[in-house]
Motif scaffolding. Structure first.
Motif, PDB file in Angstrom:
ATOM      1  N   ALA A  81      -0.949   6.041  -4.041  1.00  0.00           N
ATOM      2  CA  ALA A  81      -1.834   5.228  -4.879  1.00  0.00           C
ATOM      3  C   ALA A  81      -3.248   5.296  -4.315  1.00  0.00           C
ATOM      4  O   ALA A  81      -3.572   4.619  -3.363  1.00  0.00           O
ATOM      5  CB  ALA A  81      -1.330   3.790  -4.907  1.00  0.00           C
ATOM      6  N   PRO A  87       0.844  -1.191   0.000  1.00  0.00           N
ATOM      7  CA  PRO A  87       0.000   0.000   0.000  1.00  0.00           C
ATOM      8  C   PRO A  87       0.883   1.246   0.000  1.00  0.00           C
ATOM      9  O   PRO A  87       1.899   1.287   0.682  1.00  0.00           O
ATOM     10  CB  PRO A  87      -0.766  -0.110   1.331  1.00  0.00           C
ATOM     11  CG  PRO A  87      -0.575  -1.503   1.803  1.00  0.00           C
ATOM     12  CD  PRO A  87       0.720  -1.959   1.240  1.00  0.00           C
ATOM     13  N   ARG A  88       0.528   2.201  -0.807  1.00  0.00           N
ATOM     14  CA  ARG A  88       1.322   3.429  -0.887  1.00  0.00           C
ATOM     15  C   ARG A  88       0.434   4.637  -0.723  1.00  0.00           C
ATOM     16  O   ARG A  88      -0.718   4.636  -1.121  1.00  0.00           O
ATOM     17  CB  ARG A  88       2.011   3.523  -2.253  1.00  0.00           C
ATOM     18  CG  ARG A  88       3.095   2.506  -2.497  1.00  0.00           C
ATOM     19  CD  ARG A  88       3.196   2.245  -3.988  1.00  0.00           C
ATOM     20  NE  ARG A  88       3.283   3.504  -4.713  1.00  0.00           N
ATOM     21  CZ  ARG A  88       4.429   3.971  -5.198  1.00  0.00           C
ATOM     22  NH1 ARG A  88       5.529   3.296  -5.072  1.00  0.00           N
ATOM     23  NH2 ARG A  88       4.455   5.109  -5.840  1.00  0.00           N
ATOM     24  N   LEU A  89       1.035   5.694  -0.142  1.00  0.00           N
ATOM     25  CA  LEU A  89       0.261   6.908   0.095  1.00  0.00           C
ATOM     26  C   LEU A  89      -0.215   7.543  -1.202  1.00  0.00           C
ATOM     27  O   LEU A  89      -1.274   8.138  -1.259  1.00  0.00           O
ATOM     28  CB  LEU A  89       1.118   7.932   0.841  1.00  0.00           C
ATOM     29  CG  LEU A  89       1.225   7.783   2.356  1.00  0.00           C
ATOM     30  CD1 LEU A  89       2.053   8.913   2.899  1.00  0.00           C
ATOM     31  CD2 LEU A  89      -0.141   7.767   2.997  1.00  0.00           C
TER      32      LEU A  89
END
Lengths: 338, 327
Positions: free
Chosen positions: A274, A270-272
């Motif tokens: 995306a 999980p990425r900030l």
């Protein structure tokens, strides 16, 4: 890399054997066929750490990263293979050299509450080992401990407290101070920041980087969190069911992952930035290490697997300087071997 | 705008302990629209889980809801009796916990537990209940659901157990699901599978979701809106893009800076000094003031009022982060 090699391991395997119990042996006499269960926790791993370098071991549960870390820290004896400390095989060392290794490689554990004795005051937890090993005499212990406390960002006033009187982040700092107390050259950190809140995790990661700069420490950083690993490490070893499936420099692996599993891992983080994304998924679950699939361990979950993958264990292929991948795609393709 | 599924207004849940009153949730307000995903983010002790438990009516003494209102599809939940809550729980309101073993009974087979959940709210035949259970398991991506139905929880892996828990939550097609850190204990690839399922199910069924987590990155990928909690209060909320791209509260700004992997590798992370305060002894002014780099004299005077902006944007800070620093 110009820096001198600190630790090297060659062909390390670690197997845990669960022998057949009494009931099983009796059943065997009557014709059953219970056999001892063997877990190949680590299977033929080569790795080296230079002075002042941060090497990360990455993988999901059951991939053997913690076991490998314990072998590196000298807690587990490897079943096969050799560990070299400053070029010397630790199995051949005399006791003085062996002690230099055991003190030189220290471990920091995930859960500080289960690795700190709840009945001993923080000052003694940190100060005991250096006194026992003669790094400091009893008179100088208090001053030595105070210096270590300041180094990890704890108030030396707290040394009379017990572990339960600290917060999670402070306990992590005590674990670090205890490891630093014997003046190590290498810290093996096993998920040392995983249990901390984000803001506290950032503080501890910053502390690790400050210590690296101040003391020239090398780290073996074990984590499942690719964000943390990308931030802190120079090189990455990605493990799956006991084997290293890809290794190389951190920036290169993040730029161009070669193994399908590495690619899947990176896609799934999980990425900030995306937002409202569709989560791409690798199908299936991690198989049991008691009964790993034949050939390439990843093939039942691999979107690119071919007939060769279920038969032949992939060789380690060198893609570039220091960049190794164990996948048939990089070594002649996945079609059945001729 | 559609009528919200959930409207929490000025909720306060306090715990009356021997050491004094712990204000775990203190004046929390938010709404969730049908089909919307709200990320409720905070660190340990911020009150995010207590907020979830309050909505479910699962607060036990010494804790209780001291004021405020919780309306589910317009109906007030605060002040209901246990029997009345039981009629709502599981039917129009469901919860998924961090540890699926909290939801599942280890000594009962999955089919027993799932059919019990069906029968709790609907009078249907054994056969029909069983079919519903199979359907729910298939829906969350469990392979060969008919066979797996007769297994015990310990025969499932962690990820599969969580899927079963989600399947049970979905059985009555609730209007709202509260998920309390359901993927925190799972591996990255398994977490991704679960997030993908949840995203799909919410989109298909129009179920609203409150996703409680400490992980801002998960919220970024999953949620429509985000509410950031600190010391029992929502300090900032709004659309995910607005809050993450242009945080106004210094705490949100600090949290975003603390996430490794986004900042330049090898550089120091923009850490927040100090640690979360004890809820029993909060400072008189803004609870974040002792750790805040933007604190001014007025911050110590009293709790900052709620400032509201367009599109549900709200924050509690009298000296918000200016735009040029937020980027």
């Amino acid at each position: 890399m110009a820096a001198q090699e600190l630790l090297r391991i060659e062909g390390i395997s670690k197997r845990f054997v669960k022998p057949v119990d009494l009931a099983g042996r009796i059943a065997n006499m009557m014709g059953a066929s219970n056999r001892e269960a063997v877990v190949h926790a680590v299977d033929g791993v080569d790795l080296s750490v230079a002075e002042g370098e941060v090497v990360a071991l990455v993988g999901e549960s059951g991939c053997g990263k913690s076991t490998l870390g314990r072998v590196i820290a000298g807690i587990h004896e490897p079943t096969e293979g050799h560990v070299f400390w400053r070029g010397q095989d630790i199995a051949m060392m005399d006791s003085a050299a062996r002690q230099a290794f055991t003190l030189g490689a220290q471990m920091i554990f995930q859960d500080p509450m289960s690795s700190l004795n709840p009945r001993i005051r923080a000052g003694e937890i940190v100060g005991e080992a250096p006194r026992v090993h003669g790094l400091v005499d009893a008179a100088g212990q208090a001053e030595y401990v105070a210096t270590l406390f300041r180094q990890v960002g704890l108030d030396p006033e707290y040394r009379r407290r017990f572990p339960h009187q600290f917060s999670g982040g402070q306990r992590a700092r005590i674990g670090i101070a205890r490891a630093l107390a014997v003046k190590p050259k290498l810290l093996v950190c096993d998920e040392s920041v995983a249990a901390l809140d984000v803001s506290i995790q950032a503080q501890v990661l910053n502390l690790f980087m400050d210590l690296r700069e101040a003391l020239g420490l090398a780290y073996v950083f074990i984590s499942h969190d690719l964000g943390v690993v990308r931030h802190i490490s120079d090189r990455i070893f990605i493990m799956y069911l006991g084997r290293v499936i890809e290794s190389g420099r951190t920036d290169e692996i993040f730029r161009e992952p070669a193994h399908p599993y590495t690619r899947a891992l990176l896609d799934n983080v999980p990425r900030l930035d995306a937002r409202k994304r569709s989560f791409s998924t690798v199908k299936g679950e991690i198989p049991s290490p008691l009964n790993p699939p034949p050939g390439c361990h990843f093939h039942p979950r691999c979107p690119l697997a071919g007939p060769r993958c279920s038969v032949e264990v992939p060789r380690r292929t060198r893609l570039a300087e220091g960049r190794i991948v164990a996948c048939h795609l990089a070594d002649g393709g996945v079609a059945a071997a001729a | 705008m559609a009528e919200p599924v959930l409207a929490v207004d000025n909720l306060a849940t306090h715990f009356f302990t021997r050491d004094g009153v712990v204000k775990s949730v203190d004046g929390v307000s938010f709404t969730v629209a049908p089909g919307e995903v709200l990320g409720l983010v905070g660190e340990s002790g911020s009150g995010k889980s207590v907020t979830g438990f309050s909505i479910m009516g699962l607060i036990d003494p010494p804790g209780r809801i001291v004021s405020g209102s919780i309306r589910l599809k317009g109906e007030e939940l605060v002040g209901r009796t246990e029997a009345e809550m039981r009629a709502v729980r599981g039917r129009s309101l469901a919860m998924i916990f961090q540890d699926p073993m909290m939801t599942l009974n280890p000594v009962l087979r999955i089919d027993t537990q799932m059919m019990e959940a069906v029968h709790a709210h609907e009078k249907v035949s054994e056969k029909a209940a069983r079919d519903r259970a199979v359907q729910a398991l298939a829906q969350v991506g469990i392979p060969s659901p008919e066979e797996r139905l007769s297994a015990y929880p310990h025969q499932f892996s962690g990820g599969m157990r969580q899927r079963v828990a989600i399947a049970i939550a979905l059985i009555h097609r609730p209007a709202l699901i509260i998920a309390d850190e359901p993927t925190t204990a799972l591996d990255v690839t398994i977490q991704s599978q679960i997030l993908a399922e949840v995203q799909k199910l919410c989109a298909e069924s129009g179920t609203a979701l409150v996703w409680i987590t400490h992980d801002l990155a998960v919220v970024a990928g999953l949620a429509d809106r985000v509410a950031v909690m600190y010391a029992g209060r929502i300090v900032e909320q709004g659309r995910v893009d607005d809050v993450l791209d242009r945080p106004l509260h210094p705490y949100t700004h600090g949290l975003i800076g603390s996430v490794p992997g986004e900042a330049m590798p090898g550089k120091r992370l923009a850490q927040i000094p100090g640690s979360t305060p004890s809820l029993g002894r909060l400072p008189p002014g803004c609870a974040f003031e002792p750790r805040c780099s933007r604190a001014v004299e007025a911050c110590r005077a009293g709790a900052p009022p709620l400032a509201e902006g367009p599109q549900g944007r709200a924050y509690r800070c009298i000296n918000p982060v200016p735009a040029e620093e937020a980027a």
